[in-house]
Design a protein around this motif. Structure first.
Motif, PDB file in Angstrom:
ATOM      1  N   PHE A   3       1.068  -1.503   0.371  1.00 42.42           N
ATOM      2  CA  PHE A   3      -0.230  -0.318   0.301  1.00 42.42           C
ATOM      3  C   PHE A   3       1.165   0.945  -0.225  1.00 42.42           C
ATOM      4  CE2 PHE A   3      -2.461  -2.876   2.526  1.00 42.42           C
ATOM      5  CZ  PHE A   3      -3.627  -3.364   1.502  1.00 42.42           C
ATOM      6  N   GLU A  33     -10.299 -12.671  14.011  1.00 37.40           N
ATOM      7  CA  GLU A  33     -10.489 -12.826  14.978  1.00 37.40           C
ATOM      8  C   GLU A  33     -11.624 -12.668  15.768  1.00 37.40           C
ATOM      9  OE1 GLU A  33      -7.805  -9.114  16.471  1.00 37.40           O
ATOM     10  OE2 GLU A  33      -6.947  -8.877  14.643  1.00 37.40           O
ATOM     11  N   HIS A  85       1.482  -9.585  15.448  1.00 34.94           N
ATOM     12  CA  HIS A  85       1.568  -8.563  16.612  1.00 34.94           C
ATOM     13  C   HIS A  85       0.641  -7.811  14.923  1.00 34.94           C
ATOM     14  CE1 HIS A  85       3.922  -6.291  12.826  1.00 34.94           C
ATOM     15  NE2 HIS A  85       4.401  -7.309  13.240  1.00 34.94           N
ATOM     16  N   SER A  86      -0.196  -6.620  15.792  1.00 35.49           N
ATOM     17  CA  SER A  86      -0.922  -6.189  15.254  1.00 35.49           C
ATOM     18  C   SER A  86      -0.434  -5.224  14.076  1.00 35.49           C
ATOM     19  CB  SER A  86      -1.558  -4.653  16.114  1.00 35.49           C
ATOM     20  OG  SER A  86      -2.484  -4.156  15.165  1.00 35.49           O
ATOM     21  N   GLY A  87      -0.927  -4.729  12.889  1.00 34.16           N
ATOM     22  CA  GLY A  87      -0.108  -5.121  11.114  1.00 34.16           C
ATOM     23  C   GLY A  87       0.481  -5.576  11.043  1.00 34.16           C
ATOM     24  N   ALA A  88       0.543  -7.091  11.058  1.00 35.94           N
ATOM     25  CA  ALA A  88       2.013  -7.950  10.261  1.00 35.94           C
ATOM     26  C   ALA A  88       1.224  -8.053   9.039  1.00 35.94           C
ATOM     27  CB  ALA A  88       1.593  -9.330  11.782  1.00 35.94           C
ATOM     28  N   GLY A  89       0.019  -8.233   9.151  1.00 36.65           N
ATOM     29  CA  GLY A  89      -0.909  -8.712   8.175  1.00 36.65           C
ATOM     30  C   GLY A  89      -1.519  -9.938   7.849  1.00 36.65           C
ATOM     31  N   LYS A  90      -2.432  -9.824   8.639  1.00 36.14           N
ATOM     32  CA  LYS A  90      -3.505 -10.634   9.203  1.00 36.14           C
ATOM     33  C   LYS A  90      -4.653 -10.737   7.601  1.00 36.14           C
ATOM     34  CE  LYS A  90      -3.588 -10.887  13.395  1.00 36.14           C
ATOM     35  NZ  LYS A  90      -2.689  -9.949  13.883  1.00 36.14           N
ATOM     36  N   SER A  91      -5.097 -10.097   8.305  1.00 34.56           N
ATOM     37  CA  SER A  91      -5.761  -9.453   8.107  1.00 34.56           C
ATOM     38  C   SER A  91      -6.032  -9.245   6.421  1.00 34.56           C
ATOM     39  CB  SER A  91      -7.458  -7.807   8.256  1.00 34.56           C
ATOM     40  OG  SER A  91      -7.250  -8.214   9.696  1.00 34.56           O
ATOM     41  N   THR A  92      -4.631  -9.193   5.776  1.00 32.21           N
ATOM     42  CA  THR A  92      -4.098  -8.238   4.563  1.00 32.21           C
ATOM     43  C   THR A  92      -4.445  -9.718   3.402  1.00 32.21           C
ATOM     44  OG1 THR A  92      -3.343  -6.751   5.253  1.00 32.21           O
ATOM     45  CG2 THR A  92      -2.764  -7.577   3.001  1.00 32.21           C
ATOM     46  N   ILE A 138       3.996   1.133   2.369  1.00 31.41           N
ATOM     47  CA  ILE A 138       3.324   0.554   3.339  1.00 31.41           C
ATOM     48  C   ILE A 138       3.885  -1.680   3.072  1.00 31.41           C
ATOM     49  CG2 ILE A 138       1.778  -1.155   5.153  1.00 31.41           C
ATOM     50  CD1 ILE A 138       1.392   2.077   4.996  1.00 31.41           C
ATOM     51  N   HIS A 196      -5.256 -13.262  17.930  1.00 30.33           N
ATOM     52  CA  HIS A 196      -4.114 -11.955  18.903  1.00 30.33           C
ATOM     53  C   HIS A 196      -3.649 -13.591  20.488  1.00 30.33           C
ATOM     54  CE1 HIS A 196      -2.926  -8.668  17.197  1.00 30.33           C
ATOM     55  NE2 HIS A 196      -3.937  -8.443  16.772  1.00 30.33           N
ATOM     56  N   ALA A 227       2.404  -4.429   3.353  1.00 30.38           N
ATOM     57  CA  ALA A 227       1.277  -5.683   3.937  1.00 30.38           C
ATOM     58  C   ALA A 227       2.144  -7.255   3.853  1.00 30.38           C
ATOM     59  CB  ALA A 227       0.230  -5.499   3.494  1.00 30.38           C
TER      60      ALA A 227
HETATM   61  N1  LIG Z   1      -6.485  -0.513   2.563  1.00 30.77           N
HETATM   62  C1  LIG Z   1      -5.113  -0.362   2.963  1.00 30.77           C
HETATM   63  N2  LIG Z   1      -4.300   0.736   2.907  1.00 30.77           N
HETATM   64  C2  LIG Z   1      -3.421   1.296   3.636  1.00 30.77           C
HETATM   65  N3  LIG Z   1      -2.607   0.498   4.417  1.00 30.77           N
HETATM   66  C3  LIG Z   1      -3.253  -0.484   4.380  1.00 30.77           C
HETATM   67  C4  LIG Z   1      -4.667  -1.055   3.836  1.00 30.77           C
HETATM   68  N4  LIG Z   1      -5.120  -1.848   4.465  1.00 30.77           N
HETATM   69  C5  LIG Z   1      -4.125  -2.604   5.572  1.00 30.77           C
HETATM   70  N5  LIG Z   1      -2.981  -1.919   5.464  1.00 30.77           N
HETATM   71  C6  LIG Z   1      -1.699  -1.676   6.454  1.00 30.77           C
HETATM   72  O1  LIG Z   1      -0.700  -2.526   5.962  1.00 30.77           O
HETATM   73  C7  LIG Z   1      -0.792  -3.810   6.911  1.00 30.77           C
HETATM   74  C8  LIG Z   1      -1.249  -4.509   7.482  1.00 30.77           C
HETATM   75  O2  LIG Z   1      -2.320  -4.364   8.184  1.00 30.77           O
HETATM   76  P1  LIG Z   1      -3.219  -5.843   8.019  1.00 30.77           P
HETATM   77  O3  LIG Z   1      -4.913  -5.157   8.371  1.00 30.77           O
HETATM   78  O4  LIG Z   1      -2.615  -6.570   7.550  1.00 30.77           O
HETATM   79  O5  LIG Z   1      -2.746  -6.120   9.398  1.00 30.77           O
HETATM   80  P2  LIG Z   1      -3.111  -7.085  10.598  1.00 30.77           P
HETATM   81  O6  LIG Z   1      -2.241  -7.824  10.990  1.00 30.77           O
HETATM   82  O7  LIG Z   1      -4.100  -7.465  10.718  1.00 30.77           O
HETATM   83  O8  LIG Z   1      -3.353  -6.172  11.890  1.00 30.77           O
HETATM   84  P3  LIG Z   1      -4.750  -6.052  13.560  1.00 30.77           P
HETATM   85  O9  LIG Z   1      -3.649  -7.444  14.142  1.00 30.77           O
HETATM   86  O10 LIG Z   1      -4.260  -4.922  14.091  1.00 30.77           O
HETATM   87  O11 LIG Z   1      -5.360  -6.439  13.249  1.00 30.77           O
HETATM   88  C9  LIG Z   1      -0.967  -2.418   7.924  1.00 30.77           C
HETATM   89  O12 LIG Z   1       0.512  -1.581   8.516  1.00 30.77           O
HETATM   90  C10 LIG Z   1      -1.897  -2.163   7.590  1.00 30.77           C
HETATM   91  O13 LIG Z   1      -1.432  -0.097   7.976  1.00 30.77           O
END
Ligand SMILES: Nc1ncnc2c1ncn2[C@@H]1O[C@H](COP(=O)(O)OP(=O)(O)OP(=O)(O)O)[C@@H](O)[C@H]1O
Ligand SMILES: [Mg+2]
Lengths: 283, 220
Positions: free
Chosen positions: B11, B162, B35-42, B14, B194, B16
């Protein structure tokens, strides 16, 4: 489904936008149908041949005046015609300098009021066959003017009608945006779970059709009421001219058309409003 | 089988996900943590084709998802049951109608749909609340209705991001056992969470992401 109040509101907007131009259309349609009938009472100008003198002209006047299909005849001698013409055009000095009067004697023939169209045409033919007659001119100038006015009317209604229909579509799109916005969450969830675009669209298309159809029904109700309200004075007016009431209400076909137009507009507006949302969901 | 083959998702600046490769076997249950922001949701969004990778390839049962066009995406997504952290139930209809939604989009007849909905609600222990409105349900109950909705159409894969994020430990453990129960009947399950204390007690593979890369995996 949207709240009852906003549903009523959009129905009214669509109804008014459709009813106004369709009332005008109905009026024009009726006028167009009346117009040919009005020629019946029209005056005929009968131009005599130039070799016919005033005495011959008076003879023709008497003869034609005796016909049952003629209510009145008046003779305009060529001298009088020239004078009137000179006065009207301001060309008196030019005309006075002419050696011969170029105008013929003219008879103004008023057909009998109860004459129908075929009889009126027959009268024109009968007049034209007289040996003293050069030609018969139906006084159709005002008819031509009416036709022009009708044409202008049609164009005017088309322009105003298109603008109002466009307004209705925009109002429908706005309302559909509100309806869709309120169910954004649902659209997103359904999309993630694998709902197809058609599945997502369907309920909103129904809502759009519901809005449009309601507007169409209300619109034809408005037109019905209006034409019923108008019928009595118009009939009375036409009775003065010895005409049967030609005024026609919107009828079943007309109402069906309004309903169909409403349905199409609602469907179209829903599709347009959905486009943006569906595009944001596509990958 | 789900395969991520050197998958990246950027992104802007970033990263992800960066060159992430991992495999989840057919019929496996795995946890995704980090960790938060590690990329799981992505990662989960890419798997559901809610997003597309910047590089690399994702294969499901050997077939590349890159070739799936817009028109075929809905059909692809129906192979997955999805459970959200915030349940995302629709409060304008009953529990029954919420669970019936995936069946409606797949075109089931009302009678068959009814039968399946009741079976799914029975499995999560909420058959009694069939006619209730979701607004009157507790957090744990809402999440169980969400699970019933995810499994009602018998998907090949169960994906959860989650799912216990809003629940206390006892309820979380209850929800995880539900996932295990569905895994036992052959559904491939992938849960992002988590909740390390909870998942370390369960005997499943744990994939740990860190800054978009696979930092480690321990089999349960
Ligand atoms: N649509 C987007 N636009 C810009 N950055 C994004 C977007 N989606 C995710 N990111 C970035 O990608 C990185 C990974 O995000 P992601 O949501 O996958 O983390 P996560 O592991 O699910 O975190 P959490 O545990 O907080 O849910 C983060 O730095 C987030 O800010
Ligand atoms: Mg996340």
């Amino acid at each position: 489904m949207a709240r009852p109040f906003s549903t009523l509101l959009i129905w009214l907007v669509v109804a008014i936008s459709l009813a106004l131009p369709s009332t005008f259309l109905l009026t024009l349609d009726n006028l167009g149908r009346v117009a040919p009938d009005l020629t019946r009472g029209a005056q005929l100008s009968v131009m005599l041949r130039s070799k016919a003198d005033l005495a011959a002209a008076r003879l023709v006047e008497q003869r034609v005046g005796a016909w049952p299909e003629v209510s009145q005849v008046s003779l305009i001698p060529r001298e009088q015609a020239l004078m009137e013409f000179a006065e009207q055009t301001g060309l008196s000095s030019v005309l006075m300098s002419l050696e011969n009067n170029p105008l013929p004697h003219t008879l103004l023939v008023e057909p009998a009021p109860d004459l129908n169209k075929t009889a009126a045409t027959a009268l024109v033919g009968r007049l034209a066959q007289l040996s003293e007659v050069e030609r018969v001119i139906q006084d159709t100038r005002w008819m031509a003017r009416l036709q022009e006015a009708l044409l202008a009317g049609w164009r005017w209604v088309t322009a105003i009608g298109s603008a109002m229909v466009l307004g209705a579509v925009l109002a429908l799109i706005t309302t559909m945006h509100l309806v869709i916005d309120a169910r954004r969450e649902e659209i997103e969830v359904v999309s993630v779970m694998g709902g197809s675009a058609a599945f997502i669209r369907r309920p909103f298309l129904y809502t759009g059709v519901y809005f449009g159809a309601g507007g169409g029904v209300l619109a034809s109700l408005c037109v019905w009421l209006f034409s019923a309200w108008l019928a009595q004075p118009v009939d009375a007016l036409l009775a003065l001219y010895d005409m049967a009431s030609p005024l026609r209400g919107p009828g079943a076909f007309y109402s069906a058309c309004l309903l169909a137009i409403g349905v199409c507009l609602g469907w179209l507006a829903a599709l347009i409003a959905l486009r943006r949302y569906l595009r944001s969901l596509e990958i | 089988m789900i395969e991520f083959d050197r998958v990246s998702r950027r992104f802007g600046d970033i990263h992800a996900l960066r060159y992430l490769s991992l495999t989840i076997d057919q019929g496996e249950m795995a946890f995704l943590t980090g960790h938060s922001g590690a990329g799981k949701s992505t990662l989960l969004r890419l798997l559901l084709l809610l997003d597309r990778p910047s590089g690399g390839d994702i294969r499901v049962c050997g077939e590349s998802t890159a070739k799936i066009g817009t028109g075929s995406v809905p059909q692809y997504r129906r192979r997955f049951g999805v459970v959200f952290q915030d349940h995302r139930l629709l409060f304008d209809r009953s529990v029954h109608d919420n669970v019936a939604l995936p069946l409606a989009m797949a075109g089931y007849a009302p009678r068959e749909s009814q039968r399946r909905v009741r079976a799914a609600l029975d499995k999560v222990g909420l058959l009694a609340l069939e006619r209730a409105n979701p607004a009157s349900l507790s957090g744990g109950e809402l999440q169980r209705v969400g699970i019933a909705r995810a499994v009602v159409a018998k998907p090949e894969f169960l994906i959860a991001d989650e799912p216990t994020g809003n629940l206390d430990p006892a309820l979380s453990s209850e929800i995880m056992s539900l996932f295990e129960a569905f895994n036992q009947v052959g559904v491939t399950v992938l849960v992002a969470t988590h909740d390390l204390p909870l998942i370390s007690r369960l005997r499943h593979r744990i994939l740990t992401l860190s800054a978009g890369s696979l930092a480690g995996q321990e089999s349960g």
